[in-house]
Design a protein around this motif. Structure first.
Motif, mmCIF file in Angstrom:
data_model
loop_
_atom_site.group_PDB
_atom_site.id
_atom_site.type_symbol
_atom_site.label_atom_id
_atom_site.label_comp_id
_atom_site.label_asym_id
_atom_site.label_seq_id
_atom_site.Cartn_x
_atom_site.Cartn_y
_atom_site.Cartn_z
ATOM 1 N N GLU A 29 6.778 0.585 4.461
ATOM 2 C CA GLU A 29 5.729 0.147 3.539
ATOM 3 C C GLU A 29 5.985 -1.267 3.041
ATOM 4 O O GLU A 29 5.050 -2.062 2.882
ATOM 5 N N ASN A 30 7.256 -1.619 2.792
ATOM 6 C CA ASN A 30 7.556 -2.985 2.356
ATOM 7 C C ASN A 30 7.124 -4.006 3.405
ATOM 8 O O ASN A 30 6.532 -5.040 3.083
ATOM 9 N N ILE A 31 7.427 -3.733 4.676
ATOM 10 C CA ILE A 31 7.010 -4.645 5.748
ATOM 11 C C ILE A 31 5.492 -4.686 5.835
ATOM 12 O O ILE A 31 4.890 -5.760 5.936
ATOM 13 N N SER B 125 -7.923 -4.547 -1.171
ATOM 14 C CA SER B 125 -6.565 -4.002 -1.302
ATOM 15 C C SER B 125 -6.090 -3.422 0.028
ATOM 16 O O SER B 125 -6.886 -2.923 0.832
ATOM 17 N N LEU B 126 -4.795 -3.524 0.265
ATOM 18 C CA LEU B 126 -4.196 -2.952 1.458
ATOM 19 C C LEU B 126 -4.160 -1.438 1.352
ATOM 20 O O LEU B 126 -3.791 -0.884 0.309
ATOM 21 N N VAL B 127 -4.519 -0.767 2.433
ATOM 22 C CA VAL B 127 -4.449 0.691 2.508
ATOM 23 C C VAL B 127 -3.236 1.047 3.358
ATOM 24 O O VAL B 127 -3.174 0.677 4.535
ATOM 25 N N TYR B 128 -2.261 1.734 2.764
ATOM 26 C CA TYR B 128 -1.078 2.130 3.519
ATOM 27 C C TYR B 128 -1.094 3.626 3.766
ATOM 28 O O TYR B 128 -0.996 4.426 2.844
ATOM 29 N N ASP B 129 -1.255 4.001 5.026
ATOM 30 C CA ASP B 129 -1.181 5.384 5.458
ATOM 31 C C ASP B 129 -0.132 5.432 6.561
ATOM 32 O O ASP B 129 -0.330 4.840 7.630
#
Length: 479
Positions: free
Chosen positions: A170-172, A213-217
């Motif tokens: 997720e950090n990357i 916004s970024l969506v992180y899945d």
């Protein structure tokens, strides 16, 4: 568009494996742009070159070193007009660059202002175990740690990213990546493009909500349809009618690119993960998998001023636009640069006296990705290489049933590919590598020799979802 047969033929010089696309991936067409921004609506961002806070002057512990302070923190950036995107960045900068020189060490004080752990890894770096970014050395929120990079290796393009226990992917994904470009006298003497004509390009994919916004899945790799270059969505870049050197790095979690310039115009492949190839390789397409670096020279003097040349990705998910970025030829310029017929010979790392085999596969019963049947355990040492001993590693991907590609990344050392399925490496894979992708049912062999630094180092797949699901091991390098 090229046919699959033409792709294989055109990519022969670069060792093309992406033509046999992973399950769920098809050759990209010319569909409308995906994502919240029009194609080629914004200019390319040129990454900021970070400056040392000091040069170790006046004596003390860091005399003669370049000293940096990097703070990992969350900030808001404008990626699309009218929106703000919350990202995790180094010093608040999108894809910044550290330019270092062989023989002059770098010291970095890494301060973690995030609310999650962070462990900084110099990907491609030949560094002591204490500065390699092992998960055991992650920096807790509010903490800091000093990293020492000796820079005693040959010139190459590296990058920095997280290697913490759980937050790394997720950090990357949220932006924590930076280039680390190491130069040396050998490379500086070559007449390759330099200065403003030597440009880093970080390629990645992302999914955005309507508000920017970024969506992180973690499982959503097929829905990340917006392509970013240096943090800009499918940008344009104004160039002169002369040669440019582009340092491409794929900082995606899982996305692979198969790049085509214009209608298949020739690019000159000059370097990969470990620096310059032995000789330049002409390429009509160029593959680049997660964590890999590929360097090319493009000669824009063959295009009239006013030309617009598109760089496309030939593999993508259904409904995606193939465009990655556009080059706009806007002026003429003098060009003293050239690409020599010979670049840099590989070092002689000896004849292997130890052989190891690594079988990579997905286990549907547990949901884990495994190496030699084992899920990562930070308390287990998987192998104990000896310093100065050359080894032969065979990496086999047995995921034929699921059609899943895997990759192998080794910390501490670069390696030399010996063969793919019994065939010698193509010119584009003839140099030093630190990450190699293996398609389902395929095998890659490479030789590697660990030198200088004993201690705990990692090896793993660099498709971050696979790493999250256990596809990593650790080696205790011994004297």
């Amino acid at each position: 568009m090229l046919t699959r047969r033409q792709l294989i033929k055109a990519g022969a010089a670069t060792g093309l494996i992406a033509a046999a696309a992973p399950a769920g991936v098809a050759l990209a067409g010319t569909t409308a742009a995906a994502g919240p921004s029009s194609v080629f609506a914004v200019p390319l961002r040129i990454p900021k070159v970070l400056r040392p806070t000091s040069h170790g002057r006046g004596g003390g512990a860091w005399a003669g070193y370049d000293v940096y302070r990097l703070t990992t923190r969350e900030v808001e950036k404008t990626l699309f007009a009218g929106t703000r995107t919350k990202m995790r960045l180094f010093n608040g900068e999108l894809m910044p660059v550290i330019r270092a020189t062989r023989g002059r060490p770098v010291v970095i004080e890494q301060v973690n202002a995030l609310d999650v752990p962070f462990s900084m890894h110099l990907h491609g770096g030949h560094v002591p175990a204490s500065s390699d970014g092992h998960p055991n050395n992650q920096v807790s929120p509010g903490g800091n740690r000093v990293f020492y990079y000796p820079n005693n290796q040959r010139a190459s393009t590296m990058w920095m990213h997280d290697h913490s226990h759980d937050a790394h992917a997720e950090n990357i994904y949220r932006g924590l990546a930076a280039s680390y470009i190491l130069s040396d006298d050998f490379e500086e003497r070559l007449p390759l493009p330099k200065g403003q004509y030597d440009v880093p390009l970080h390629l990645r994919d992302a999914q955005f909500a309507a508000d920017g916004s970024l969506v992180y899945d973690p499982d959503g790799f097929m829905t990340r349809s917006t392509i970013l270059v240096n943090g800009a969505p499918r940008p344009y870049f104004e160039v002169a009618a002369r040669k440019y050197r582009f340092r491409l790095a794929n900082t995606s979690n899982e996305r692979a690119f198969l790049l085509q310039l214009g209608e298949g115009d020739e690019m000159t492949h000059i370097a990969s993960d470990g620096g310059l190839l032995p000789a330049p390789a002409p390429a009509r397409v160029l593959e680049i998998w997660p964590a890999e670096r590929q360097e090319i020279v493009i000669d824009f003097s063959r295009y009239p001023v006013g030309s617009k040349v598109v760089l496309r990705n030939l593999i993508g998910f259904a409904g995606e636009a193939p465009e990655v970025m556009r080059f706009d030829v806007v002026r003429r310029a003098a060009d003293p640069s050239r690409v020599p017929a010979a670049l840099r010979p590989n070092p002689d790392i000896g004849t292997p006296t130890v052989e190891r085999k690594f079988v990579m596969n997905f286990d549907p019963a547990t949901g884990h990705h495994l190496i030699n049947g084992q899920h990562f355990d930070v308390n287990r040492v998987d192998l104990r290489p000896k310093l100065g001993v050359t080894e032969l590693w065979t990496v086999e991907n047995t995921d034929v049933r699921f059609g899943i590609p895997h990759s192998m990344h080794t910390h501490l050392e670069h390696f030399q590919v010996v063969e793919r399925d019994g065939v010698a490496p193509a010119p584009g894979e003839a140099g030093l590598k630190d990450t190699v992708t293996v398609m389902p049912g395929k095998t890659v062999k490479f030789k590697i020799k660990f030198t200088d630094y004993a201690g705990l180092f990692m090896f793993h797949c660099h498709l971050m979802g696979h790493l999250n699901m256990g596809m990593m091991g650790q080696m205790a390098v011994e004297n």
